[in-house]
Design an enzyme around this catalytic site. Structure first.
Site, PDB file in Angstrom:
ATOM      1  CE1 TYR A   1      -3.370  -2.684   0.095  1.00 14.47           C
ATOM      2  CE2 TYR A   1      -3.702  -2.275   2.417  1.00 14.47           C
ATOM      3  CZ  TYR A   1      -4.032  -2.964   1.271  1.00 14.47           C
ATOM      4  OH  TYR A   1      -5.013  -3.915   1.281  1.00 14.47           O
ATOM      5  CB  SER A   2       0.913   4.373  -0.243  1.00 16.84           C
ATOM      6  OG  SER A   2      -0.423   4.711  -0.562  1.00 16.84           O
TER       7      SER A   2
END
Length: 326
Positions: A61-62
């Site tokens: 995530y990110s």
């Protein structure tokens, strides 16, 4: 807040899990709509204030920044022993060979990277983020067992895959005396119910905790069918989930609106209440980018849908292509 055991374990988790894909550095990874650290921290604090003790993120995530933001916030706002931190491994973290997947080399590296970003010595739940078709499941299960035995994870879980794959992994763990998966993070909501056919009965039979992702269908169940959001306009993966069943899905969304109007509550509460009543669901994973998202999630715990309401919500559903595994 209500708390329940996660599957056949002694671990107490809140009936709502905060999904932390919404928090990260917008310029890193594939989601430009995420909230940065300053914007994210109030949501994590409020979740704790509401009694939520279960937080789910992933290394991918990110580009790892979600883990960093969540780790720093929880370290400041909570006692480590009182929160349940879940993260995942599988997605690509760097180019080239051994930059993704579920091999021994990848998992041994990525668990340490996740712990460093989260700022903790262990995670409570370490999950495989989909099935790896290029690594023998025996290798994956053995290294996950080693991760647990090393004290770097308390429990292990899996995410969206075919039921036969999940059962094979459980069997291999049992056969070798290795640590067993205790949870399944799968795709389940009023617009996608294919998991009711095999995965949910399997989890119930094996006493596996179920923590569904996207219980509100990326917000589609919370607004009129033609209404969009910044996320829906840029979420390429999300667009693939509802491409072939739009007419039937639209009718489901309309039924949610009807039930919500009759009750005088937001649609999100009705849609989430439906997921919460589905056996053997433990805790839906709810994303929050507006404060009322958290309020609605907790309020849904107090809604008990009638059999007539459930029938009305489920009636328009048509079989969907199997989705969410990749």
């Amino acid at each position: 807040m209500n708390y329940v055991k996660l599957g056949n374990t002694g671990l107490d988790v809140s009936r709502i899990c905060l999904g932390c894909m919404s928090y990260g550095v917008p310029e890193r990874g594939n989601h430009r709509w995420v909230l940065d650290e300053e914007q994210s921290r109030p949501f994590i604090r409020k979740a704790l204030d509401l009694g939520i003790n279960f937080f789910d993120t992933a290394n991918v995530y990110s580009d790892g920044t979600s883990e960093e933001i969540v780790g720093r916030a929880l370290k400041e706002f909570a006692n480590r022993d009182e929160v349940v931190i879940a993260t995942k491994v599988h997605g690509r973290m760097r180019p080239g060979p051994n930059g993704a997947g579920l091999s021994r080399k990848v998992i041994m590296s990525e668990i340490d990277n996740s712990l460093r970003r989260l700022g903790t010595d262990y995670v409570d739940l370490y999950q495989i983020h989909r099935w790896d078709y290029y690594t023998p499941i025996e290798e994956t299960m053995e290294v996950l067992n080693d991760v647990v035995k090393a004290g770097k994870a308390r429990y292990i879980g899996a995410s969206s895959m075919y039921a036969w794959q999940f059962l094979k992994a459980l069997h291999i763990a049992d056969q070798n005396g290795w640590t067993r998966f205790v949870s399944m993070q799968n795709y389940l909501n009023l617009l996608y119910r294919e998991e009711e056919r095999e995965m949910l009965p399997l989890c119930e039979a094996e006493k596996i905790g179920v923590i569904p992702w996207s219980p509100l269908a990326r917000g589609r169940l919370t607004r009129d069918w033609d209404e969009t959001s910044a996320r829906s306009e840029t979420d390429e993966f999300g667009k693939t989930l509802y491409a072939t069943t739009a007419e039937a899905d639209k009718r489901v969304v309309e039924r949610v609106a009807e039930v919500a109007a009759n009750r005088g509550v937001p649609r999100a509460q009705v849609a989430l209440a439906w997921v919460l009543q589905k056996s053997p669901v433990t805790a839906p994973i709810v994303g929050a980018t507006k404060m009322h998202h958290l309020d609605d999630a907790v309020a849904a715990l107090s809604i008990s849908l009638t059999p007539e309401e459930i029938s009305s919500l489920e009636a328009p559903y048509v079989p969907h292509p199997v989705l969410g595994f990749k």
